[in-house]
Motif scaffolding. Structure first.
Motif, PDB file in Angstrom:
ATOM      1  N   ASP A  16      15.889  17.569   2.502  1.00 24.94           N
ATOM      2  CA  ASP A  16      15.867  16.504   3.690  1.00 24.94           C
ATOM      3  C   ASP A  16      15.326  15.879   4.304  1.00 24.94           C
ATOM      4  O   ASP A  16      15.249  15.308   4.861  1.00 24.94           O
ATOM      5  N   LEU A  17      14.640  14.773   2.677  1.00 28.86           N
ATOM      6  CA  LEU A  17      13.752  13.266   3.749  1.00 28.86           C
ATOM      7  C   LEU A  17      14.504  12.549   3.490  1.00 28.86           C
ATOM      8  O   LEU A  17      15.204  12.540   1.885  1.00 28.86           O
ATOM      9  N   THR A  18      14.074  11.275   3.309  1.00 27.88           N
ATOM     10  CA  THR A  18      14.693   9.604   3.110  1.00 27.88           C
ATOM     11  C   THR A  18      13.356   9.124   2.618  1.00 27.88           C
ATOM     12  O   THR A  18      12.916   9.485   2.577  1.00 27.88           O
ATOM     13  N   ARG A  19      13.992   8.230   1.426  1.00 28.79           N
ATOM     14  CA  ARG A  19      12.341   7.259   1.616  1.00 28.79           C
ATOM     15  C   ARG A  19      11.966   6.263   2.343  1.00 28.79           C
ATOM     16  O   ARG A  19      11.113   6.375   2.217  1.00 28.79           O
ATOM     17  N   GLU A  20      12.527   6.778   3.143  1.00 28.87           N
ATOM     18  CA  GLU A  20      12.226   5.660   4.753  1.00 28.87           C
ATOM     19  C   GLU A  20      10.724   6.271   5.353  1.00 28.87           C
ATOM     20  O   GLU A  20      10.183   6.226   5.221  1.00 28.87           O
ATOM     21  N   GLN A  21      11.186   7.842   4.660  1.00 29.52           N
ATOM     22  CA  GLN A  21       9.762   8.947   5.567  1.00 29.52           C
ATOM     23  C   GLN A  21       9.155   8.882   4.740  1.00 29.52           C
ATOM     24  O   GLN A  21       8.094   8.257   5.466  1.00 29.52           O
ATOM     25  N   ILE A  22       9.014   8.244   3.421  1.00 25.78           N
ATOM     26  CA  ILE A  22       7.858   9.069   2.664  1.00 25.78           C
ATOM     27  C   ILE A  22       7.096   7.395   2.434  1.00 25.78           C
ATOM     28  O   ILE A  22       6.128   7.640   2.861  1.00 25.78           O
ATOM     29  N   LYS A  23       8.213   6.401   2.697  1.00 27.50           N
ATOM     30  CA  LYS A  23       7.125   4.923   2.890  1.00 27.50           C
ATOM     31  C   LYS A  23       6.558   4.823   3.819  1.00 27.50           C
ATOM     32  O   LYS A  23       5.439   4.386   3.987  1.00 27.50           O
ATOM     33  N   LYS A  24       7.541   5.263   5.620  1.00 23.48           N
ATOM     34  CA  LYS A  24       6.643   5.221   6.338  1.00 23.48           C
ATOM     35  C   LYS A  24       5.492   6.289   6.347  1.00 23.48           C
ATOM     36  O   LYS A  24       4.399   5.773   7.012  1.00 23.48           O
ATOM     37  N   GLU A  25       5.293   7.353   6.434  1.00 18.09           N
ATOM     38  CA  GLU A  25       4.703   8.449   6.423  1.00 18.09           C
ATOM     39  C   GLU A  25       3.189   7.903   5.319  1.00 18.09           C
ATOM     40  O   GLU A  25       2.196   8.409   5.407  1.00 18.09           O
ATOM     41  N   LEU A  26       3.568   7.590   4.482  1.00 19.81           N
ATOM     42  CA  LEU A  26       2.148   7.267   3.204  1.00 19.81           C
ATOM     43  C   LEU A  26       1.822   5.752   3.419  1.00 19.81           C
ATOM     44  O   LEU A  26       0.928   5.852   2.931  1.00 19.81           O
ATOM     45  N   GLN A  27       2.612   5.278   4.249  1.00 19.45           N
ATOM     46  CA  GLN A  27       1.988   4.304   3.887  1.00 19.45           C
ATOM     47  C   GLN A  27       2.525   3.638   2.641  1.00 19.45           C
ATOM     48  O   GLN A  27       1.570   2.462   2.488  1.00 19.45           O
ATOM     49  N   LEU A  28       3.721   3.205   1.908  1.00 19.26           N
ATOM     50  CA  LEU A  28       3.987   3.045   0.767  1.00 19.26           C
ATOM     51  C   LEU A  28       4.322   1.135   1.095  1.00 19.26           C
ATOM     52  O   LEU A  28       5.654   1.711   1.909  1.00 19.26           O
ATOM     53  N   SER A  29       4.233   0.326   0.229  1.00 14.63           N
ATOM     54  CA  SER A  29       4.641  -0.795   0.226  1.00 14.63           C
ATOM     55  C   SER A  29       6.680  -0.880  -0.461  1.00 14.63           C
ATOM     56  O   SER A  29       6.782  -0.031  -1.188  1.00 14.63           O
ATOM     57  N   PRO A  30       6.722  -1.699   0.477  1.00 10.97           N
ATOM     58  CA  PRO A  30       8.685  -1.612  -0.486  1.00 10.97           C
ATOM     59  C   PRO A  30       7.900  -1.541  -2.350  1.00 10.97           C
ATOM     60  O   PRO A  30       9.201  -1.421  -2.312  1.00 10.97           O
ATOM     61  N   THR A  31       7.332  -2.120  -2.360  1.00  6.77           N
ATOM     62  CA  THR A  31       7.321  -2.808  -3.541  1.00  6.77           C
ATOM     63  C   THR A  31       7.132  -1.140  -4.196  1.00  6.77           C
ATOM     64  O   THR A  31       7.863  -1.148  -5.950  1.00  6.77           O
ATOM     65  N   THR A  32       6.191  -0.881  -4.397  1.00  4.63           N
ATOM     66  CA  THR A  32       5.866   0.840  -4.588  1.00  4.63           C
ATOM     67  C   THR A  32       7.528   1.690  -4.499  1.00  4.63           C
ATOM     68  O   THR A  32       7.909   2.021  -5.430  1.00  4.63           O
ATOM     69  N   MET A  33       7.744   1.275  -3.969  1.00  8.59           N
ATOM     70  CA  MET A  33       9.272   1.816  -3.909  1.00  8.59           C
ATOM     71  C   MET A  33      10.062   2.111  -4.010  1.00  8.59           C
ATOM     72  O   MET A  33      10.961   2.146  -5.635  1.00  8.59           O
ATOM     73  N   ALA A  34      10.577   0.385  -4.550  1.00 12.83           N
ATOM     74  CA  ALA A  34      11.148  -0.535  -5.535  1.00 12.83           C
ATOM     75  C   ALA A  34      10.791   0.238  -7.388  1.00 12.83           C
ATOM     76  O   ALA A  34      11.996   0.732  -8.033  1.00 12.83           O
ATOM     77  N   LYS A  35      10.231   0.386  -7.469  1.00 12.43           N
ATOM     78  CA  LYS A  35       8.865   0.714  -8.561  1.00 12.43           C
ATOM     79  C   LYS A  35       9.399   1.889  -9.106  1.00 12.43           C
ATOM     80  O   LYS A  35       9.798   2.306 -10.171  1.00 12.43           O
ATOM     81  N   LEU A  36       9.185   3.048  -8.282  1.00 13.34           N
ATOM     82  CA  LEU A  36      10.456   4.437  -8.422  1.00 13.34           C
ATOM     83  C   LEU A  36      11.132   4.075  -8.341  1.00 13.34           C
ATOM     84  O   LEU A  36      12.228   5.236  -9.452  1.00 13.34           O
ATOM     85  N   ALA A  37      11.958   3.419  -7.830  1.00 12.43           N
ATOM     86  CA  ALA A  37      13.552   3.608  -7.603  1.00 12.43           C
ATOM     87  C   ALA A  37      13.738   2.708  -8.899  1.00 12.43           C
ATOM     88  O   ALA A  37      14.905   3.603  -9.879  1.00 12.43           O
TER      89      ALA A  37
END
Length: 69
Positions: A16-37
């Protein structure tokens, strides 16, 4: 791509976690999240952060897809 991050997105849903939560908690860049997607390569450091944060094994984040020859 020989790797797939579907297990990561399934793990997020299961916990029950969101991508946004992970991005914020781990301080991942939008580019990294896009690469995962998009199933693109990310660093081992990112994979380690995900496993540590989610308290899971690498198989819960990424899977290898054998290429047909």
């Amino acid at each position: 791509m020989p790797f797939d991050y579907k297990p990561f997105f399934k793990t997020l849903i299961d916990r029950d976690l969101t991508r946004e939560q992970i991005k914020k908690e781990l301080q991942l860049s939008p580019t990294t999240m896009a690469k995962l997607a998009k199933g693109e390569n990310v660093s081992m450091i990112v994979l380690d952060k995900l496993c540590e944060y989610l308290n899971c094994e690498i198989e819960d984040v990424i899977m290898h897809i054998k290429e047909k020859k």
